[in-house]
Design a protein around this motif. Sequence first.
Motif, PDB file in Angstrom:
ATOM      1  N   VAL A 160       1.105  -1.391   0.237  1.00  0.00           N
ATOM      2  CA  VAL A 160       0.025   0.190  -0.139  1.00  0.00           C
ATOM      3  C   VAL A 160       0.962   1.215   0.233  1.00  0.00           C
ATOM      4  O   VAL A 160       2.360   1.501   0.078  1.00  0.00           O
TER       5      VAL A 160
ATOM      6  N   CYS B   8       4.549   1.044   1.595  1.00  0.00           N
ATOM      7  CA  CYS B   8       4.396   0.267   3.032  1.00  0.00           C
ATOM      8  C   CYS B   8       4.081  -1.302   3.122  1.00  0.00           C
ATOM      9  O   CYS B   8       3.024  -1.121   2.640  1.00  0.00           O
TER      10      CYS B   8
ATOM     11  N   PRO C  67       3.672  -5.213   3.160  1.00  0.00           N
ATOM     12  CA  PRO C  67       2.545  -5.877   4.123  1.00  0.00           C
ATOM     13  C   PRO C  67       2.882  -6.450   5.457  1.00  0.00           C
ATOM     14  O   PRO C  67       1.224  -6.266   6.230  1.00  0.00           O
ATOM     15  N   GLU C  68       3.628  -6.225   6.341  1.00  0.00           N
ATOM     16  CA  GLU C  68       4.172  -6.759   7.213  1.00  0.00           C
ATOM     17  C   GLU C  68       4.670  -5.303   8.241  1.00  0.00           C
ATOM     18  O   GLU C  68       4.821  -5.066   9.474  1.00  0.00           O
TER      19      GLU C  68
ATOM     20  N   THR D 104       4.262  -1.541   9.622  1.00  0.00           N
ATOM     21  CA  THR D 104       3.918  -0.175  10.160  1.00  0.00           C
ATOM     22  C   THR D 104       4.252   0.341   9.342  1.00  0.00           C
ATOM     23  O   THR D 104       5.072   0.607   8.986  1.00  0.00           O
TER      24      THR D 104
ATOM     25  N   PRO E 225      -7.139   0.211  10.073  1.00  0.00           N
ATOM     26  CA  PRO E 225      -7.329  -0.985  11.445  1.00  0.00           C
ATOM     27  C   PRO E 225      -7.260  -0.876  12.840  1.00  0.00           C
ATOM     28  O   PRO E 225      -7.034   0.154  12.966  1.00  0.00           O
TER      29      PRO E 225
ATOM     30  N   CYS F  86      -0.094   1.110  13.319  1.00  0.00           N
ATOM     31  CA  CYS F  86      -0.565   0.753  12.412  1.00  0.00           C
ATOM     32  C   CYS F  86       0.074   0.064  11.115  1.00  0.00           C
ATOM     33  O   CYS F  86       0.940   0.308   9.931  1.00  0.00           O
ATOM     34  N   ARG F  87      -0.468  -1.468  10.104  1.00  0.00           N
ATOM     35  CA  ARG F  87       0.010  -2.356   9.218  1.00  0.00           C
ATOM     36  C   ARG F  87      -1.516  -1.809   8.242  1.00  0.00           C
ATOM     37  O   ARG F  87      -2.454  -3.258   8.665  1.00  0.00           O
ATOM     38  N   PRO F  88      -2.005  -0.912   7.671  1.00  0.00           N
ATOM     39  CA  PRO F  88      -2.818  -0.489   7.551  1.00  0.00           C
ATOM     40  C   PRO F  88      -2.756  -2.242   5.788  1.00  0.00           C
ATOM     41  O   PRO F  88      -1.481  -2.923   4.803  1.00  0.00           O
ATOM     42  N   THR F  89      -3.963  -1.706   5.429  1.00  0.00           N
ATOM     43  CA  THR F  89      -4.611  -2.716   4.316  1.00  0.00           C
ATOM     44  C   THR F  89      -4.759  -1.755   3.047  1.00  0.00           C
ATOM     45  O   THR F  89      -5.333  -2.448   1.510  1.00  0.00           O
ATOM     46  N   ASP F  90      -5.209  -0.871   3.372  1.00  0.00           N
ATOM     47  CA  ASP F  90      -5.347  -0.053   2.002  1.00  0.00           C
ATOM     48  C   ASP F  90      -4.503   1.610   2.291  1.00  0.00           C
ATOM     49  O   ASP F  90      -3.951   1.611   3.613  1.00  0.00           O
ATOM     50  N   SER F  91      -4.363   1.857   1.525  1.00  0.00           N
ATOM     51  CA  SER F  91      -3.694   3.041   1.255  1.00  0.00           C
ATOM     52  C   SER F  91      -3.979   4.567   1.538  1.00  0.00           C
ATOM     53  O   SER F  91      -5.286   4.786   2.310  1.00  0.00           O
TER      54      SER F  91
END
Length: 282
Positions: free
Chosen positions: A2, A13, A15-16, A18, A52, A74-79
């Motif tokens: 993302v 950023c 996937p793993e 922050t 998240p 914060c480990r975002p899954t979206d931008s």
Amino acid sequence: MVKVEYQGNSYSCGPEETVLEAMLRQGVKFPFSCRKGSCHACMHIAEKGALPPASQKGLSDEQISQGLFLPCLCRPTDSLSIAPKNSGKLNRRASSIARQQDAFLSPDPEMWEALDNGRVLSAILDDFYTKAFSDERLSPFFHGVTQQRAQEKQYLFLRQKFTGEKVYFGDRPKNAHHWMVISNDLFDYRESIMVECLERHNLPEHLIERWRALENSFRADIVKDEPWNRKIGDIEIPVSGYGEITLDIGSLCDSCSEEIDAGTTVRYHLRLGTLYCPDCMT
């Protein structure tokens, strides 16, 4: 992977990762301290994108509604599009309190009398530091310091402020806190705990406001995004690093506890002052 938009730039950023880790990996100057969501030094606001739930752990409902979050969690899954936390409201409140401070930086006989010439002050500080040393947001700042020592120093500092007696010989707040990354939010959090203690010990409301005004007069010397060097006169002492010195008298190595003879050249930490014998210098 993302994207995180920050101050006009776009950063990747993983996937793993922050958000904090991603920013630091890419060389962004970004405030942080504990990296585990305790100190809130890294708090920012999310202008766009879904956060998240874990990134807002421990925040108040009001903070969550404002879009505030902790990049270190914060480990975002979206931008996301993020920005520094808007502290204008906090600063206005601090300014309002600070307007009262001039009257409180001189001795305050009424305060000292209300504190029963120090007896109630000791009880208040015992109450406060017992809480602070067990608080997950505040306790990291007391690493290596005993509760008794912290209380003693604060007692002498406040006694000198309230009575004018020259009894405190420690660092001024700016030097004492020079290595600590403390946000406005954390400063206010600490203040709220202190106010609870003052109320529990029945300090009158107008004196509580005076106490708060005194503490807020040091806000600018304590709140910061990154550590700064300790300054003694015109000499700045770095936050980290080592120097070497030849001892005039014997001492003990802070690493192995072996004796060090006078005349030995030792290594010492510039901020902590810890000494290392020749065997521990490498």
